[in-house]
Design a protein around this motif. Sequence first.
Motif, PDB file in Angstrom:
ATOM      1  N   ARG A   1       1.703  -9.536  -7.407  1.00 23.40           N
ATOM      2  CA  ARG A   1       2.365  -8.666  -6.377  1.00 23.40           C
ATOM      3  C   ARG A   1       3.531  -7.844  -7.831  1.00 23.40           C
TER       4      ARG A   1
ATOM      5  N   GLU B   1       9.612  -7.202  -4.979  1.00 22.27           N
ATOM      6  CA  GLU B   1       8.445  -7.497  -4.163  1.00 22.27           C
ATOM      7  C   GLU B   1       8.404  -8.978  -4.122  1.00 22.27           C
TER       8      GLU B   1
ATOM      9  N   GLN C   1       9.045  -7.306   9.334  1.00 18.93           N
ATOM     10  CA  GLN C   1       9.801  -8.033   8.097  1.00 18.93           C
ATOM     11  C   GLN C   1      11.543  -7.877   7.863  1.00 18.93           C
TER      12      GLN C   1
ATOM     13  N   VAL D   1       1.303  -1.052   0.256  1.00 17.20           N
ATOM     14  CA  VAL D   1      -0.022   0.198  -0.285  1.00 17.20           C
ATOM     15  C   VAL D   1       1.411   1.219  -0.211  1.00 17.20           C
ATOM     16  N   MET D   2       1.724   1.400   0.979  1.00 17.42           N
ATOM     17  CA  MET D   2       2.617   2.591   0.724  1.00 17.42           C
ATOM     18  C   MET D   2       3.739   2.966  -0.011  1.00 17.42           C
TER      19      MET D   2
ATOM     20  N   VAL E   1       8.513  -2.025   3.911  1.00 16.42           N
ATOM     21  CA  VAL E   1       7.947  -3.959   4.484  1.00 16.42           C
ATOM     22  C   VAL E   1       7.258  -3.694   5.795  1.00 16.42           C
TER      23      VAL E   1
HETATM   24  N1  LIG Z   1      -0.452   2.006   4.809  1.00 11.11           N
HETATM   25  C1  LIG Z   1      -0.418   3.387   6.004  1.00 11.11           C
HETATM   26  O1  LIG Z   1      -1.382   3.926   5.980  1.00 11.11           O
HETATM   27  C2  LIG Z   1       1.099   3.598   6.905  1.00 11.11           C
HETATM   28  C3  LIG Z   1       1.650   4.627   6.914  1.00 11.11           C
HETATM   29  C4  LIG Z   1       2.780   5.185   7.303  1.00 11.11           C
HETATM   30  C5  LIG Z   1       3.795   4.228   7.653  1.00 11.11           C
HETATM   31  N2  LIG Z   1       3.566   3.099   7.030  1.00 11.11           N
HETATM   32  C6  LIG Z   1       4.468   1.779   7.037  1.00 11.11           C
HETATM   33  O2  LIG Z   1       4.563   1.738   6.032  1.00 11.11           O
HETATM   34  C7  LIG Z   1       4.986   0.056   6.123  1.00 11.11           C
HETATM   35  C8  LIG Z   1       4.237  -0.791   5.069  1.00 11.11           C
HETATM   36  O3  LIG Z   1       2.374  -0.933   4.923  1.00 11.11           O
HETATM   37  P1  LIG Z   1       1.775  -0.684   4.316  1.00 11.11           P
HETATM   38  O4  LIG Z   1       0.262  -1.532   4.459  1.00 11.11           O
HETATM   39  O5  LIG Z   1       2.512  -0.444   2.876  1.00 11.11           O
HETATM   40  O6  LIG Z   1       2.475  -3.084   3.972  1.00 11.11           O
HETATM   41  P2  LIG Z   1       1.854  -3.752   3.217  1.00 11.11           P
HETATM   42  O7  LIG Z   1       0.707  -3.365   1.869  1.00 11.11           O
HETATM   43  O8  LIG Z   1       2.134  -5.455   3.554  1.00 11.11           O
HETATM   44  O9  LIG Z   1       3.252  -3.328   2.032  1.00 11.11           O
HETATM   45  C9  LIG Z   1       4.831  -3.581   2.472  1.00 11.11           C
HETATM   46  C10 LIG Z   1       5.047  -4.870   1.028  1.00 11.11           C
HETATM   47  O10 LIG Z   1       5.889  -5.741   1.174  1.00 11.11           O
HETATM   48  C11 LIG Z   1       6.540  -6.465   0.959  1.00 11.11           C
HETATM   49  N3  LIG Z   1       7.877  -7.321   1.385  1.00 11.11           N
HETATM   50  C12 LIG Z   1       8.221  -7.443   2.561  1.00 11.11           C
HETATM   51  N4  LIG Z   1       8.894  -7.892   3.258  1.00 11.11           N
HETATM   52  C13 LIG Z   1       9.997  -8.070   1.621  1.00 11.11           C
HETATM   53  C14 LIG Z   1      11.151  -8.302   1.411  1.00 11.11           C
HETATM   54  N5  LIG Z   1      11.923  -8.670   1.916  1.00 11.11           N
HETATM   55  N6  LIG Z   1      11.190  -8.253  -0.227  1.00 11.11           N
HETATM   56  C15 LIG Z   1      10.903  -7.417  -1.217  1.00 11.11           C
HETATM   57  N7  LIG Z   1       9.087  -7.280   0.009  1.00 11.11           N
HETATM   58  C16 LIG Z   1       8.663  -7.837   0.709  1.00 11.11           C
HETATM   59  C17 LIG Z   1       5.168  -7.787   1.537  1.00 11.11           C
HETATM   60  O11 LIG Z   1       5.432  -8.677   0.662  1.00 11.11           O
HETATM   61  P3  LIG Z   1       3.869 -10.442   1.245  1.00 11.11           P
HETATM   62  O12 LIG Z   1       3.016  -9.406   2.144  1.00 11.11           O
HETATM   63  O13 LIG Z   1       4.353 -11.059   0.287  1.00 11.11           O
HETATM   64  O14 LIG Z   1       5.277  -9.760   3.028  1.00 11.11           O
HETATM   65  C18 LIG Z   1       4.202  -6.590   1.053  1.00 11.11           C
HETATM   66  O15 LIG Z   1       3.678  -6.590  -0.571  1.00 11.11           O
HETATM   67  C19 LIG Z   1       4.755  -0.519   7.504  1.00 11.11           C
HETATM   68  O16 LIG Z   1       6.514  -0.531   8.300  1.00 11.11           O
HETATM   69  C20 LIG Z   1       3.633   0.620   8.253  1.00 11.11           C
HETATM   70  O17 LIG Z   1       4.324   0.778   9.242  1.00 11.11           O
HETATM   71  C21 LIG Z   1       2.044   3.131   6.803  1.00 11.11           C
END
Ligand SMILES: NC(=O)c1ccc[n+]([C@@H]2O[C@H](COP(=O)([O-])OP(=O)(O)OC[C@H]3O[C@@H](n4cnc5c(N)ncnc54)[C@H](OP(=O)(O)O)[C@@H]3O)[C@@H](O)[C@H]2O)c1
Length: 283
Positions: free
Chosen positions: A50, A45, A84, A21-22, A80
């Motif tokens: 994805r 990814e 992770q 998402v982010m 991530v």
């Molecule tokens: N969402 C928000 O509004 C927001 C706002 C500010 C900050 N954040 C921060 O942003 C971060 C991401 O949040 P998100 O909501 O975007 O999470 P998300 O949608 O789960 O995105 C994380 C992505 O990273 C992939 N990934 C994990 N480990 C990896 C690796 N070693 N190599 C390549 N890809 C990898 C995951 O794949 P898999 O699912 O297959 O593991 C997933 O597609 C978090 O740490 C969160 O605290 C989020």
Amino acid sequence: MSNRATLIPAGRQLGVIGAGVMGQTLIKGLLSAGLLTTDQVWAAEHSPERREQVARDLGIAVFEDYGAALPRTDIVLVCVKPSQIGPAMATMREHGPSPDTLFISILAGVTTTQLEAALGLPNPWVRAMPNTPAVVGEGMTVVCRGRDASAAHVETARRIFCAVGRCEVVDEQYCNAITALSGSGPAYMYLVLEALADAGVKVGLPRHLALELVAQTMLGAARMVQVTGRHPAALRDDVTTPAGCTIGGLLMLEDGKIRSVLARAVEEATRIVDELGRSASAN
Ligand SMILES: NC(=O)c1ccc[n+]([C@@H]2O[C@H](COP(=O)([O-])OP(=O)(O)OC[C@H]3O[C@@H](n4cnc5c(N)ncnc54)[C@H](OP(=O)(O)O)[C@@H]3O)[C@@H](O)[C@H]2O)c1
């Protein structure tokens, strides 16, 4: 000189680890702001589905193994989940980034000390906390400096996030509270927006009209605070006519303890961010 030319020199790239998402939100925001072109950014990814979706939607290269791209990568944006970070940085360490590659993390709750330890190399880190309105150029981000980052590194990070909204440089001690306030903030605003639109429907308005009225009113009120610099209480007094309808509505909100409910929500979210950071260390 354009933003783009000074952020990433010709032939160099920004890599995004985790295009969820982010990660996608920030890439879209940076591309539409013109800070980067599609050939100046890559993502890594896990899942083939994805990778295909991101490559198709954003028009960028998306890798399972990004090792070959690292030598031309100046900035790595780590997007991530907090849990992770350990495995993601172990893979990064095996690939061996160049010693001056700047790492920027957007992970909730994970400190620069934890990030430095997870990578285990002396690369500079900047910790950032953005939010999702970055995708429409209205994000709010804070950045803070890790032990080995220079003022120039912080400025590079600030320029990235200024391209997708506003950005402030803060001391890291505030990061978890900021995550709970503006990182999670859009979700709170959507809830209020939805509830007020429902209220409009309750008093007889068509839903699409109620939603438009509320969204623009929220935007307008926020802009009034930013543009005039006046205290919200003073602005509220301006629209509160003696014996009028607004004071009647405000008193009902106070009866529902709106202030303490909002404060408790942010307090609880801060507690959870602290917990996320602690458990990221355990992984
Ligand atoms: N969402 C928000 O509004 C927001 C706002 C500010 C900050 N954040 C921060 O942003 C971060 C991401 O949040 P998100 O909501 O975007 O999470 P998300 O949608 O789960 O995105 C994380 C992505 O990273 C992939 N990934 C994990 N480990 C990896 C690796 N070693 N190599 C390549 N890809 C990898 C995951 O794949 P898999 O699912 O297959 O593991 C997933 O597609 C978090 O740490 C969160 O605290 C989020």
